[in-house]
Design an enzyme around this catalytic site. Structure first.
Site, PDB file in Angstrom:
ATOM      1  CD  GLU A  79      -2.980  -0.823  -0.010  1.00  0.00           C
ATOM      2  OE1 GLU A  79      -3.573   0.266  -0.123  1.00  0.00           O
ATOM      3  OE2 GLU A  79      -3.087  -1.749  -0.837  1.00  0.00           O
ATOM      4  CB  SER A  88     -52.240 -33.526  -3.466  1.00  0.00           C
ATOM      5  OG  SER A  88     -53.220 -33.515  -4.495  1.00  0.00           O
TER       6      SER A  88
END
Length: 726
Positions: free
Chosen positions: A138, A427
């Site tokens: 970084e 059903s």
């Protein structure tokens, strides 16, 4: 006189004053050069030269003056920020909301929600490899710059322009200090009254404009004046977002590797550091191989910058970071969302505390359900099908063990078909009719007439249902009508028992949806959810008592010993007598043994269940249970399109079988709690109310008496009732 002195030497000072040293004669001065008269330029060229010279002199004075003003203003800004910054320790945890950690039935973590924060870490307490990885990837000049890196900014602008972007779009050239300034939103705290959401606040903090970059640079220099380098890096290690809700490297290390940031190896530290530019898209849970490749880039940077020895770098490449078992499974997203939605909002979705929730979840059962669904769609469903499916597995007391809300692994908040899709069960609703009949003392051996019939419905004329096979078989037993899932007998039985009674039984078992008022109630035309239906079947398995499906077992604040709340569900009130439940279980076992649910059979296991298929096959269901687990399966299209050639006894039964085969592997068979009814016919007391223990009648038709000698007479009565209904 004058003549006499003619030959004498002249009188000089030395002789006049004796010892005085003779003075040297001063050198003759050179004549001054006459000043050159200024050349007077005349004409257009002279005027233009004078004008340009005046502009340059003005610009020069402006630059020096502007530089002095900018330097003064920058210095004042740096002093202002530096003098107003709080102690570094107070900036470690800047979350506006808390976290929720969800644990399975054994206490293992399987999901995280909210903003996870693993606790404060410092540059001294974390693995040194993590510090080196972050600095190497970084901001390699972090320990030498003053908060801003002009060289880095210039390089970023050049890269952006070459890529055809704006100078501030893409690479930012930000130092770690500037990134911390952005994480702190330049000192502007989150205020719910000023922002629609925390996401909107963070989006504004990340907004890139020239003026904001200037303020960011000044704020960063103020931080450099107020804090040490290690304090700045400590804030960064604690506040950086690393995907999957992880705030800070401690939470991310626990999330992905199941260990503290103090224990990270170089490969693991490099992988975490590689997430910083795009934490959500780079999360190793999305693509581990790609994450390992990006980690190798960071390892290379560490090696080149001499922050990692060649031997350790080679070992890190040879032994890349891998995910913990919990992170690797990445299962239970639908279940976690359900628990979060069912718990108290101030401790789940909008918590400002860190909360631990222990649940009923079983990671192995979840993996079995997911694997089964994937296998079915890969091997038995045509390629490119957009059909969806959902699965719920629970115990007889309503404890949900697994939940699949769709074919794809969910993102947080995705549509969950197991709990949100309201569909007609067809059903699969019929067991509630038979439960009501058995409770009213009908026997599975009693007869009902399977014949062509119509019912008059207000506003709709005659309603004439059909059986699936378009045939009518005349008198059939209740058992046969359920085994073959015949529609006409189900409607006749529902009308005979009474719709209100059927509705009462269904609601008692947990069907909360509004149910149809007409005779079509018996064919499952009322919409319900899969979890409702599965929970209702759990009531049949446990002997006739309703259950409230639940996933939350215990909720406690992180670090607290005493829980704030306990079980969120479980067994409730009795709905039907145990004998009725046991007989119904036997009837549903016959559905699997020799009826429409035959494809759900598992050798060596007793299974009870029921299929369900709605009109035009828009929905297909199979819900069944063993002695330990109730599992519900639904299949259909999200847009309610018909399924092609699919019934509940087909693919849903296959999904059920594949799921349960995996769950039951290496387990000993558990018998079903069922009871055969014997050969006699019986009828209930017409005044009997479901859920209330009826007094045993004095007649031989008592449920506990031997088979009735008047079976033929009872059959005649039933036929008369059916004929009247016609």
């Amino acid at each position: 006189m004058s003549g006499n002195n003619k030959n004498r030497d002249p009188l000089v000072a030395e002789k006049r004053y004796g010892a005085a040293a003779p003075k040297k004669a001063a050198p003759a001065r050179k004549p001054r050069k006459a000043k050159r008269a200024p050349v007077k330029r005349r004409g257009l060229i002279g005027l233009l030269t004078a004008f340009i010279g005046g502009i340059f002199r003005a610009i020069w004075r402006l630059i020096w003056g502007g530089t002095a003003i900018v330097a003064t203003m920058t210095g004042l800004g740096v002093y202002y920020y530096a003098s107003n910054l709080p102690p570094a320790e107070s900036l470690i945890d800047g979350r506006a909301r808390g976290s929720v950690t969800l644990q399975d039935r054994t206490g293992e973590t399987f999901a995280w929600r909210g903003d996870q924060f693993g606790g404060m870490i410092t540059t001294e307490t974390v693995s040194p490899h993590l510090v080196n990885a972050v600095v190497a990837s970084e901001d390699k000049r972090f320990y030498t710059h003053f908060g801003v890196s002009p060289r880095g900014v210039a390089s970023a602008v050049r890269i952006n322009l070459r890529a055809g972007r704006g100078p501030l779009s893409g690479n930012g050239g930000s130092t770690i200090t500037q990134q911390v300034a952005k994480l702190l939103c330049l000192g502007v705290p989150y205020n719910p009254t000023d922002w629609d959401s925390e996401a909107a606040y963070e989006a504004d903090c990340r907004r890139t404009t020239l003026w904001r970059k200037v303020k960011e640079a000044v704020y960063a220099m103020g931080m450099e004046a107020a804090y040490t380098k290690n304090e700045i890096l400590t804030i960064y290690l604690n506040r950086a977002y690393l995907g999957a809700g992880s705030r800070g490297f401690e939470a991310a290390s626990e999330r992905y590797f199941g260990k503290s940031a103090a224990e990270l190896r170089p490969a693991e530290a490099a992988m975490l550091s590689s997430l910083l530019p795009a934490p959500s898209s780079r999360a190793p849970t999305r693509n581990l191989e790609a994450a390992q490749q990006r980690a190798n880039v960071v390892i290379g940077l560490m090696e080149v910058q001499e922050r990692l020895s060649p031997e350790l770098a080679e070992d890190a490449r040879t032994n890349p970071a891998t995910l913990s078992s919990a992170a690797k499974q990445d299962t239970g997203g639908y279940f976690a969302d359900w628990v979060m939605a069912s718990g108290p909002e101030f401790f789940t979705r909008n918590t400002t505390e860190d909360v631990n929730i222990r649940t009923t979840f079983d990671q192995d059962i979840q993996a079995s359900a997911e694997d089964a669904l994937e296998w079915i769609f890969e091997n038995k469903v045509r390629e490119g099908s957009e059909a969806e499916a959902a699965i719920v597995v629970m115990s007889a007391d309503g404890a949900v063990r697994a939940m699949v809300g769709g074919r794809e692994a969910p993102n947080v908040g995705d549509f969950n078909r197991a709990i949100q899709a309201r569909r007609q069960p067809g059903s699969a609703f019929k067991p509630f009719i038979f439960a009501a009949a058995l409770e009213m003392d009908f026997s599975p051996n009693d007869y009902v007439n399977d014949t062509d019939m119509c019912w008059s419905t207000p506003g709709s004329g005659n309603w004439c249902p059909q059986n699936y096979d378009r045939q009518f078989k005349g008198p059939v037993t209740l058992l046969q009508s359920l085994v073959e899932s015949r529609n006409i007998p189900a409607v006749i039985l529902s009308e005979n028992v009474g719709r209100d009674i059927v509705r009462q039984v269904a609601e008692g078992f947990g069907i909360e949806s509004d149910m149809a008022d007409g005779p079509a109630l018996a064919l499952g035309v009322s919409e319900s959810t899969l979890i409702e239906m599965t929970g209702a079947y759990a009531g049949i398995l446990n002997g006739g008592s309703s259950v409230d499906p639940y996933g939350l077992v215990e909720l406690r604040l992180q670090g607290e010993a005493e829980p704030l709340m306990g079980l969120g569900g479980g067994i409730r009130d009795r709905v039907i007598r145990e004998r009725a439940a046991r007989e119904l279980t036997w009837m549903m076992n016959q559905v699997v043994e020799r009826g429409t649910g035959a494809r759900a059979k598992i050798p060596g296991w007793q299974i009870a269940g029921k299929t369900g298929t709605t009109q035009s096959a828009r929905d297909a269901w199979f819900i069944g249970f063993t002695g330990d687990y109730v599992t519900g399966v639904w299949m259909g299209y999200d847009d309610n399109s018909p399924l092609a050639g699919v019934t509940g006894g087909g693919l849903p039964a296959d999904i059920w079988r594949e799921t349960m085969t995996r769950i039951l592997a290496n387990q000993q068979p558990v018998p079903l709690p069922m009871q055969e009814p014997g050969d006699g016919l019986r009828r209930s007391d017409p005044n009997f109310q479901p859920g209330v223990e009826a007094p045993a009648p004095a007649s031989p038709a008592s449920p506990d008496a031997p088979n009735s000698p008047n079976d033929g007479a009872i059959l005649d009565v039933l036929n008369n009732i059916l004929n009247n209904a016609n």
